[in-house]
Design a protein around this motif. Structure first.
Motif, mmCIF file in Angstrom:
data_model
loop_
_atom_site.group_PDB
_atom_site.id
_atom_site.type_symbol
_atom_site.label_atom_id
_atom_site.label_comp_id
_atom_site.label_asym_id
_atom_site.label_seq_id
_atom_site.Cartn_x
_atom_site.Cartn_y
_atom_site.Cartn_z
ATOM 1 N N MET A 1 28.176 55.993 27.536
ATOM 2 C CA MET A 1 28.827 55.762 28.802
ATOM 3 C C MET A 1 29.053 54.268 28.977
ATOM 4 S SD MET A 1 27.658 56.814 32.669
ATOM 5 C CE MET A 1 27.377 58.472 32.137
ATOM 6 N N LYS A 2 30.213 53.885 29.461
ATOM 7 C CA LYS A 2 30.563 52.492 29.712
ATOM 8 C C LYS A 2 30.480 52.227 31.212
ATOM 9 C CE LYS A 2 31.678 51.924 25.393
ATOM 10 N NZ LYS A 2 30.868 51.178 24.485
ATOM 11 N N ILE A 3 29.995 51.028 31.551
ATOM 12 C CA ILE A 3 29.779 50.655 32.936
ATOM 13 C C ILE A 3 30.715 49.511 33.305
ATOM 14 C CG2 ILE A 3 28.079 49.834 34.628
ATOM 15 C CD1 ILE A 3 27.447 52.586 33.380
ATOM 16 N N LEU A 4 31.451 49.662 34.394
ATOM 17 C CA LEU A 4 32.325 48.632 34.928
ATOM 18 C C LEU A 4 31.707 48.148 36.236
ATOM 19 C CD1 LEU A 4 35.700 50.564 34.535
ATOM 20 C CD2 LEU A 4 34.574 49.118 32.852
ATOM 21 N N ILE A 5 31.569 46.831 36.393
ATOM 22 C CA ILE A 5 30.952 46.268 37.586
ATOM 23 C C ILE A 5 31.942 45.323 38.245
ATOM 24 C CG2 ILE A 5 29.023 44.894 38.480
ATOM 25 C CD1 ILE A 5 27.562 45.726 35.795
ATOM 26 N N GLY A 6 32.219 45.549 39.517
ATOM 27 C CA GLY A 6 33.101 44.677 40.287
ATOM 28 C C GLY A 6 32.280 43.781 41.195
ATOM 29 N N ILE A 7 32.625 42.498 41.210
ATOM 30 C CA ILE A 7 31.936 41.529 42.055
ATOM 31 C C ILE A 7 32.968 40.774 42.887
ATOM 32 C CG2 ILE A 7 30.520 39.431 42.110
ATOM 33 C CD1 ILE A 7 28.935 41.829 41.066
ATOM 34 N N ASP A 8 32.824 40.860 44.209
ATOM 35 C CA ASP A 8 33.623 40.066 45.140
ATOM 36 C C ASP A 8 32.700 38.957 45.622
ATOM 37 O OD1 ASP A 8 35.882 39.468 46.902
ATOM 38 O OD2 ASP A 8 34.569 40.162 48.512
ATOM 39 N N THR A 9 32.929 37.737 45.144
ATOM 40 C CA THR A 9 31.999 36.635 45.393
ATOM 41 C C THR A 9 31.971 36.215 46.853
ATOM 42 O OG1 THR A 9 33.688 34.997 44.844
ATOM 43 C CG2 THR A 9 32.262 35.732 43.054
ATOM 44 N N GLY A 10 30.851 35.667 47.262
ATOM 45 C CA GLY A 10 30.705 35.153 48.611
ATOM 46 C C GLY A 10 29.284 35.324 49.102
ATOM 47 N N VAL A 11 29.010 34.797 50.301
ATOM 48 C CA VAL A 11 27.682 34.941 50.898
ATOM 49 C C VAL A 11 27.333 36.417 50.987
ATOM 50 C CG1 VAL A 11 26.321 34.558 52.977
ATOM 51 C CG2 VAL A 11 27.855 32.777 52.161
ATOM 52 N N LYS A 12 28.296 37.206 51.385
ATOM 53 C CA LYS A 12 28.160 38.665 51.353
ATOM 54 C C LYS A 12 28.899 39.134 50.109
ATOM 55 C CE LYS A 12 27.783 39.082 56.315
ATOM 56 N NZ LYS A 12 28.345 39.617 57.536
ATOM 57 N N THR A 13 28.152 39.372 49.061
ATOM 58 C CA THR A 13 28.729 39.714 47.764
ATOM 59 C C THR A 13 29.084 41.200 47.722
ATOM 60 O OG1 THR A 13 27.418 37.985 46.697
ATOM 61 C CG2 THR A 13 28.294 39.721 45.274
ATOM 62 N N GLY A 14 30.356 41.478 47.477
ATOM 63 C CA GLY A 14 30.770 42.853 47.261
ATOM 64 C C GLY A 14 30.347 43.268 45.870
ATOM 65 N N TYR A 15 29.796 44.472 45.758
ATOM 66 C CA TYR A 15 29.243 44.956 44.482
ATOM 67 C C TYR A 15 29.665 46.404 44.309
ATOM 68 C CZ TYR A 15 25.565 46.472 41.215
ATOM 69 O OH TYR A 15 24.875 46.997 40.148
ATOM 70 N N ALA A 16 30.241 46.694 43.167
ATOM 71 C CA ALA A 16 30.655 48.065 42.886
ATOM 72 C C ALA A 16 30.401 48.392 41.422
ATOM 73 C CB ALA A 16 32.130 48.260 43.214
ATOM 74 N N VAL A 17 30.018 49.631 41.175
ATOM 75 C CA VAL A 17 29.769 50.095 39.812
ATOM 76 C C VAL A 17 30.579 51.361 39.593
ATOM 77 C CG1 VAL A 17 28.035 50.984 38.207
ATOM 78 C CG2 VAL A 17 27.428 49.159 39.804
ATOM 79 N N ALA A 18 31.279 51.392 38.466
ATOM 80 C CA ALA A 18 32.020 52.583 38.069
ATOM 81 C C ALA A 18 31.641 52.921 36.636
ATOM 82 C CB ALA A 18 33.525 52.347 38.168
ATOM 83 N N HIS A 19 31.575 54.188 36.351
ATOM 84 C CA HIS A 19 31.358 54.652 34.986
ATOM 85 C C HIS A 19 32.721 54.991 34.415
ATOM 86 C CE1 HIS A 19 26.956 56.034 35.854
ATOM 87 N NE2 HIS A 19 27.151 54.756 36.053
ATOM 88 N N ASP A 20 33.019 54.408 33.272
ATOM 89 C CA ASP A 20 34.289 54.682 32.597
ATOM 90 C C ASP A 20 34.116 55.964 31.803
ATOM 91 O OD1 ASP A 20 36.593 54.821 31.104
ATOM 92 O OD2 ASP A 20 36.400 52.839 30.224
#
Length: 143
Positions: free
Chosen positions: A1-20
Motif C-alpha cells: 500500500m502506498k501512502i500520500l500525505i498532504g501538508i498545508d503549512t502554517g501555525v494551524k497545519t493542515g494534514y491529510a493522509v490518503a492510501h493510493d
C-alpha cells in the motif's frame, strides 16, 4: 500500500493522509494539527509503512507570486513561507520522498459542502485540513 500525505503549512497545519489504491487515493485522515504533531504523525506512518511507500505533498507558499493585505497579513505569509522551508529541510533530513507544490497548482479554499461533494469526506474539517487533502486527492503515488 502506498501512502500520500498532504501538508498545508502554517501555525494551524493542515494534514491529510490518503492510501493510493490505484484509483487516485482514498482519504483516511483529514485534520488540523500543530507542525510538530504533523511531523510526529508522518514519522509514525514511516515506521508503519516504510519511507519508500510514502510521499509528502507540501504546499510551498514561497512560490506564491502576490499577496494583498496589511502588515499582519504579510507577517502571516512570511510565517507560512518559513514553515515551508522547515518542512522541506525536515523531509531532506528524514530522507522522505516529497514534492513542494505551488499554491496555484492546488485546489484551495473549498467550503465544507464543496469538499464533501468532491471527496465524499463527511467528517468535520477546517479550511487548512481541506487544503491539505486537496494536495493528495486524485494523485497517484509517483517517486
Amino acid at each position: 500500500m502506498k501512502i500520500l500525505i498532504g501538508i498545508d503549512t502554517g501555525v494551524k497545519t493542515g494534514y491529510a493522509v490518503a492510501h493510493d489504491l490505484g484509483s487516485g487515493g482514498k482519504l483516511e485522515e483529514v485534520e488540523t494539527l500543530s507542525i510538530t504533531q504533523a511531523m510526529d504523525r508522518v514519522k509514525q506512518l514511516a515506521e508503519q509503512y516504510g519511507k519508500e511507500n510514502m510521499k509528502l505533498y507540501i504546499e510551498d507558499a514561497r512560490k506564491r507570486t502576490f499577496v494583498t493585505g496589511g502588515r499582519e497579513k504579510l507577517q502571516g505569509v512570511g510565517s507560512v513561507k518559513r514553515d515551508a522551508l522547515i518542512w522541506e529541510d525536515w523531509c531532506k533530513e528524514q530522507e522522505f520522498h516529497y514534492l513542494m507544490v505551488e499554491p496555484k497548482a492546488n485546489t484551495t479554499k473549498l467550503k465544507a459542502d464543496q469538499f464533501k461533494k468532491r471527496t465524499g469526506w463527511t467528517k468535520r474539517t477546517s479550511e487548512h485540513a481541506r487544503d491539505a487533502a486537496m494536495l493528495v486527492v486524485g494523485r497517484f503515488f509517483k517517486i
